[in-house]
Write a protein that holds these residues in place. Structure first.
Motif, PDB file in Angstrom:
ATOM      1  N   MET B   1      51.466  -2.205  37.703  1.00 33.06           N
ATOM      2  CA  MET B   1      50.320  -2.949  37.162  1.00 33.06           C
ATOM      3  C   MET B   1      50.334  -4.037  38.026  1.00 33.06           C
ATOM      4  SD  MET B   1      50.082  -4.120  33.729  1.00 33.06           S
ATOM      5  CE  MET B   1      50.099  -2.497  32.411  1.00 33.06           C
ATOM      6  N   ILE B   2      49.382  -4.214  38.517  1.00 33.61           N
ATOM      7  CA  ILE B   2      48.689  -5.736  39.315  1.00 33.61           C
ATOM      8  C   ILE B   2      48.012  -6.940  37.655  1.00 33.61           C
ATOM      9  CG2 ILE B   2      48.767  -4.418  41.203  1.00 33.61           C
ATOM     10  CD1 ILE B   2      45.469  -4.781  40.780  1.00 33.61           C
ATOM     11  N   ALA B   3      48.401  -8.005  38.156  1.00 32.11           N
ATOM     12  CA  ALA B   3      47.532  -9.011  37.649  1.00 32.11           C
ATOM     13  C   ALA B   3      46.700  -8.651  37.091  1.00 32.11           C
ATOM     14  CB  ALA B   3      48.283 -10.157  38.534  1.00 32.11           C
ATOM     15  N   SER B   4      45.893  -7.881  37.818  1.00 31.95           N
ATOM     16  CA  SER B   4      44.349  -8.244  36.773  1.00 31.95           C
ATOM     17  C   SER B   4      43.957  -6.910  36.137  1.00 31.95           C
ATOM     18  CB  SER B   4      43.091  -7.799  38.306  1.00 31.95           C
ATOM     19  OG  SER B   4      43.594  -6.421  38.813  1.00 31.95           O
ATOM     20  N   GLU B   5      45.023  -5.984  35.958  1.00 25.05           N
ATOM     21  CA  GLU B   5      44.973  -5.423  34.410  1.00 25.05           C
ATOM     22  C   GLU B   5      45.776  -6.104  33.532  1.00 25.05           C
ATOM     23  OE1 GLU B   5      47.643  -1.956  36.328  1.00 25.05           O
ATOM     24  OE2 GLU B   5      45.482  -1.143  36.981  1.00 25.05           O
ATOM     25  N   ILE B  24      55.772 -12.640  26.004  1.00 23.16           N
ATOM     26  CA  ILE B  24      53.905 -12.291  26.511  1.00 23.16           C
ATOM     27  C   ILE B  24      53.698 -12.647  27.552  1.00 23.16           C
ATOM     28  CG2 ILE B  24      52.351 -13.454  25.254  1.00 23.16           C
ATOM     29  CD1 ILE B  24      53.634 -13.365  22.714  1.00 23.16           C
ATOM     30  N   GLU B  25      53.842 -13.244  27.735  1.00 25.97           N
ATOM     31  CA  GLU B  25      53.440 -14.009  29.938  1.00 25.97           C
ATOM     32  C   GLU B  25      54.440 -12.916  30.772  1.00 25.97           C
ATOM     33  OE1 GLU B  25      55.068 -17.700  30.425  1.00 25.97           O
ATOM     34  OE2 GLU B  25      54.295 -18.980  29.149  1.00 25.97           O
ATOM     35  N   GLU B  26      54.978 -11.807  30.698  1.00 25.89           N
ATOM     36  CA  GLU B  26      55.096 -10.942  30.789  1.00 25.89           C
ATOM     37  C   GLU B  26      53.925  -9.651  31.514  1.00 25.89           C
ATOM     38  OE1 GLU B  26      59.306  -8.970  30.381  1.00 25.89           O
ATOM     39  OE2 GLU B  26      60.029 -11.283  31.428  1.00 25.89           O
ATOM     40  N   ALA B  27      53.825  -9.754  30.079  1.00 23.19           N
ATOM     41  CA  ALA B  27      52.546  -8.616  29.718  1.00 23.19           C
ATOM     42  C   ALA B  27      51.034  -9.619  29.947  1.00 23.19           C
ATOM     43  CB  ALA B  27      53.014  -7.806  28.676  1.00 23.19           C
ATOM     44  N   ALA B  28      50.593 -10.365  29.953  1.00 23.35           N
ATOM     45  CA  ALA B  28      48.928 -10.661  29.745  1.00 23.35           C
ATOM     46  C   ALA B  28      49.330 -12.185  31.014  1.00 23.35           C
ATOM     47  CB  ALA B  28      48.781 -11.370  28.662  1.00 23.35           C
ATOM     48  N   VAL B  29      48.062 -12.536  31.440  1.00 23.24           N
ATOM     49  CA  VAL B  29      47.319 -13.255  32.090  1.00 23.24           C
ATOM     50  C   VAL B  29      47.751 -14.728  30.639  1.00 23.24           C
ATOM     51  CG1 VAL B  29      46.685 -14.861  33.279  1.00 23.24           C
ATOM     52  CG2 VAL B  29      46.480 -12.781  33.920  1.00 23.24           C
ATOM     53  N   VAL B  30      48.975 -15.784  30.627  1.00 30.18           N
ATOM     54  CA  VAL B  30      48.711 -16.810  30.008  1.00 30.18           C
ATOM     55  C   VAL B  30      47.765 -18.289  29.667  1.00 30.18           C
ATOM     56  CG1 VAL B  30      49.592 -18.049  28.179  1.00 30.18           C
ATOM     57  CG2 VAL B  30      50.173 -15.263  28.368  1.00 30.18           C
ATOM     58  N   ARG B  31      46.867 -18.521  29.176  1.00 33.63           N
ATOM     59  CA  ARG B  31      46.590 -19.770  29.666  1.00 33.63           C
ATOM     60  C   ARG B  31      46.860 -20.918  28.307  1.00 33.63           C
ATOM     61  NH1 ARG B  31      40.471 -17.545  31.386  1.00 33.63           N
ATOM     62  NH2 ARG B  31      40.757 -16.487  33.448  1.00 33.63           N
ATOM     63  N   TYR B  32      47.344 -21.422  28.391  1.00 30.91           N
ATOM     64  CA  TYR B  32      47.162 -22.647  28.025  1.00 30.91           C
ATOM     65  C   TYR B  32      46.994 -23.717  27.804  1.00 30.91           C
ATOM     66  CZ  TYR B  32      52.551 -20.401  27.415  1.00 30.91           C
ATOM     67  OH  TYR B  32      52.916 -18.999  27.461  1.00 30.91           O
ATOM     68  N   GLU B  40      37.103 -23.624  29.124  1.00 26.94           N
ATOM     69  CA  GLU B  40      37.031 -22.836  30.704  1.00 26.94           C
ATOM     70  C   GLU B  40      38.418 -21.385  30.394  1.00 26.94           C
ATOM     71  OE1 GLU B  40      39.074 -24.532  34.887  1.00 26.94           O
ATOM     72  OE2 GLU B  40      38.613 -25.353  34.072  1.00 26.94           O
ATOM     73  N   ALA B  41      39.783 -21.917  29.084  1.00 32.13           N
ATOM     74  CA  ALA B  41      40.466 -21.144  29.455  1.00 32.13           C
ATOM     75  C   ALA B  41      39.503 -19.760  28.230  1.00 32.13           C
ATOM     76  CB  ALA B  41      41.647 -21.724  28.409  1.00 32.13           C
ATOM     77  N   LEU B  42      38.445 -20.188  27.488  1.00 34.62           N
ATOM     78  CA  LEU B  42      38.654 -18.998  27.195  1.00 34.62           C
ATOM     79  C   LEU B  42      38.002 -18.280  27.569  1.00 34.62           C
ATOM     80  CD1 LEU B  42      37.073 -20.333  23.321  1.00 34.62           C
ATOM     81  CD2 LEU B  42      38.251 -18.322  24.008  1.00 34.62           C
ATOM     82  N   THR B  43      37.174 -18.429  28.652  1.00 31.48           N
ATOM     83  CA  THR B  43      35.947 -17.775  29.716  1.00 31.48           C
ATOM     84  C   THR B  43      36.916 -16.665  30.138  1.00 31.48           C
ATOM     85  OG1 THR B  43      34.739 -19.773  30.789  1.00 31.48           O
ATOM     86  CG2 THR B  43      34.903 -17.883  31.740  1.00 31.48           C
ATOM     87  N   GLY B  44      36.049 -15.574  30.321  1.00 31.69           N
ATOM     88  CA  GLY B  44      37.224 -14.347  30.600  1.00 31.69           C
ATOM     89  C   GLY B  44      38.165 -13.549  29.510  1.00 31.69           C
ATOM     90  N   ALA B  45      39.006 -14.120  28.225  1.00 30.98           N
ATOM     91  CA  ALA B  45      40.264 -14.243  28.190  1.00 30.98           C
ATOM     92  C   ALA B  45      39.296 -13.280  26.692  1.00 30.98           C
ATOM     93  CB  ALA B  45      40.264 -15.718  27.471  1.00 30.98           C
ATOM     94  N   GLN B  46      40.383 -11.977  26.778  1.00 29.62           N
ATOM     95  CA  GLN B  46      40.361 -11.422  25.889  1.00 29.62           C
ATOM     96  C   GLN B  46      40.753 -11.514  24.842  1.00 29.62           C
ATOM     97  OE1 GLN B  46      40.913  -9.403  29.038  1.00 29.62           O
ATOM     98  NE2 GLN B  46      39.515  -9.889  29.726  1.00 29.62           N
ATOM     99  N   GLY B  47      42.014 -12.469  24.413  1.00 27.93           N
ATOM    100  CA  GLY B  47      42.318 -13.135  23.525  1.00 27.93           C
ATOM    101  C   GLY B  47      42.832 -14.293  23.483  1.00 27.93           C
ATOM    102  N   LEU B  48      43.288 -14.438  21.718  1.00 29.27           N
ATOM    103  CA  LEU B  48      43.083 -16.175  21.901  1.00 29.27           C
ATOM    104  C   LEU B  48      44.396 -16.452  20.964  1.00 29.27           C
ATOM    105  CD1 LEU B  48      42.322 -18.825  21.499  1.00 29.27           C
ATOM    106  CD2 LEU B  48      40.149 -18.933  20.338  1.00 29.27           C
ATOM    107  N   PHE B  49      45.243 -17.479  21.604  1.00 29.38           N
ATOM    108  CA  PHE B  49      46.355 -17.427  19.806  1.00 29.38           C
ATOM    109  C   PHE B  49      45.998 -18.925  19.746  1.00 29.38           C
ATOM    110  CE2 PHE B  49      50.959 -18.241  20.140  1.00 29.38           C
ATOM    111  CZ  PHE B  49      51.402 -18.198  18.605  1.00 29.38           C
TER     112      PHE B  49
END
Lengths: 330, 330
Positions: B1-5, B24-32, B40-49
């Motif tokens: 799996m590459i990061a873009s997936e 979680i950081e091992e399975a997602a690109v996490v933007r704190y 900016e963090a939401l742009t392109g994000a599929q999830g929001l915690f």
């Protein structure tokens, strides 16, 4: 029936006589007295109702108690009247077992929750106008040792268990499978068991065996995070050892409703120690308690006049009502 | 799996990031991010915690949420993120139902006992070095109304009943025979029922229907001896009406953990009112709560990545998780 056939009942009550005595006054010659008048009131009296249950006047008036057959005290603890003259006499001693049980249990649950939820700190911060978020503790699953297996200790055990704590007891007869405590540890081996508990509740009767049982060794055996609760008698505790244990971080806090000197002297360090919660010997004194105390006395008075066995007869050698003889009044 | 997936996950957390995020950081690109960086963090994000669960930053960043599919909030109440843009969107909203229930129940029992045992007065007297005996109240048999029938209200009901109080509930669907509440009254007819209760506990979710439900009419309907407890949201209460009711003796006290403005402003009369117990929105925040909140999020995150149904899905029209869809996580 003429007045001279009535029993004579002395009532030691200081300046505030008990309420609800009308029915008793119809069946006895009632002499209300304070400590100073006790010898005169006792002379020729067959009954003594110690309503002022913290008074220590009885031993000094005992020379006038030659006709006394029954002494009832308006408290659970009988230590203020338990002196050799009474123990060696044929006078029957009864107490007010049962009146305070559930109210004291609620008080104990209150202070346990207050420790866990950092309630005193919240109030201090409120008084200072300070908003300061903290994390607090759960009580569910915490381990409690109730030292004292009489009805007050049992009520404490039941209520704390209902609220989610894990409760054991300590008493003179260790066993398992107790309905209220589950496991009962041997109170003679207390320090061996203390390290396991988050809360230690003292509610044993004050006897030669229990006096000073919470001493330096006991506090040293507790967890540094443990809280100590005393709703029994102040003399169960070596107060200077408790103060030292709190100062030294050997335990984390104490909630005290009873003290070896009451009122607690103004120069006691306990007043201002952090993590110490004080109340003035009131844990069992719910609104209506005085009426209930007189009801308990009146029920025994009716039995006494009728020649029936009394409830709550204290074993004067033990210093409390043995559980096998607690009678219907429980 | 590459990061873009990997899915992109924005985490709104201010300066204190959540603990235990390694898996979680091992399975997602996490933007704190903090509130300022959220668009900016939401742009392109599929999830929001939404870990900073009192933040109101989400509506203002919604223009950047075009790719968002899932929003999880680290609280039980979802009102800070429930605005029309989210409600009308296809974004799935989940909450942290279940984390706080039992800790909040313990807090409520603590303040109920503190009122009954006059605990705050004992502490004030202790701070003043004053020994003053008082009679206090029993809690056994007292009547409690819990307004709010979600899992927190149910935990409160169970614990208070275990401690000997008599508990009813109030909610949208009145009925009898409820396993936790027994009788559930209709919260739309609240003032009709309020006169019967010694304690009234507010724990309803904040919605258009519940906002300001505790107003002058509600307080006027309560017993003069009643105490009001709010562990829900400050906006359930018309605060000026509460202050007036306390001043006018229409109720006897209030314990408040939540406020319409938090931190509570320094000039609020509530800080110094007698018979008012304040705590800084911490009733559910037991030691370890932050780790538990991340565990709840992580469990849903694993389901999300695996394409499984999420737990604790909020009905965005109702403003809470309906009981019939609470799922395995409870």
């Amino acid at each position: 029936m003429i007045a001279s056939e009535f029993p004579v009942l002395a009532v030691l009550c200081g300046s505030a006589p008990p309420p609800d005595m009308a029915a008793i006054e119809e069946a006895a010659v009632v002499r209300y007295t304070d400590a100073r008048g006790l010898p005169e009131a006792l002379t020729g009296a067959q009954g003594l109702f110690v309503y002022d249950f913290l008074s220590t006047a009885v031993p000094g008036a005992w020379h006038a108690a030659g006709d006394l057959r029954w002494l009832h005290i308006a408290s659970a603890g009988v230590d203020p009247v338990l002196f050799p003259g009474l123990v060696e006499s044929d006078v029957v001693l009864t107490n007010s077992r049962g009146v305070f049980d559930d109210a004291i249990a609620e008080y104990v649950l209150c202070v346990v929750l207050a420790f866990a939820k950092d309630f005193a700190r919240s109030l201090d911060l409120q008084r200072a106008g300070t908003w300061q978020h903290r994390e607090t503790e759960r009580v569910a699953g915490r381990e409690v040792l109730v030292v004292g297996t009489g009805p007050i200790g049992r009520s404490i055990a039941r209520l704390l268990r209902a609220a989610g704590l894990r409760v054991s007891g300590a008493g003179r007869r260790p066993r398992t499978g107790d309905p209220d405590f589950g496991t009962l540890h041997d109170s003679a081996q207390l320090t061996e068991h203390l390290p396991a508990f988050d809360y230690v509740v003292a509610v044993a009767p004050l006897t030669e065996q229990t006096k000073g049982m919470f001493d330096a060794a006991a506090f040293a055996a507790m967890k540094p995070s443990a809280r100590f609760v005393n709703v029994g008698r102040g003399e169960l505790v070596v107060t200077s050892d408790l103060v030292a244990a709190l100062r030294g971080g050997e335990i984390a806090g104490a909630a005290l409703d009873v003290f070896d000197t009451e009122p607690l002297p103004g120069d006691s360090p306990l007043w201002t120690m952090p993590d110490v919660l004080l109340s003035p010997h009131m844990s069992g004194d719910f609104a209506g308690w005085r009426n209930t105390l007189v009801e308990v006395f009146a029920a025994n008075f009716r039995r006494w006049v009728a020649g029936e066995p009394l409830h709550n007869v204290v074993d004067k050698r033990l210093g409390y009502v043995p559980s096998e003889s607690q009678g219907a009044a429980g």
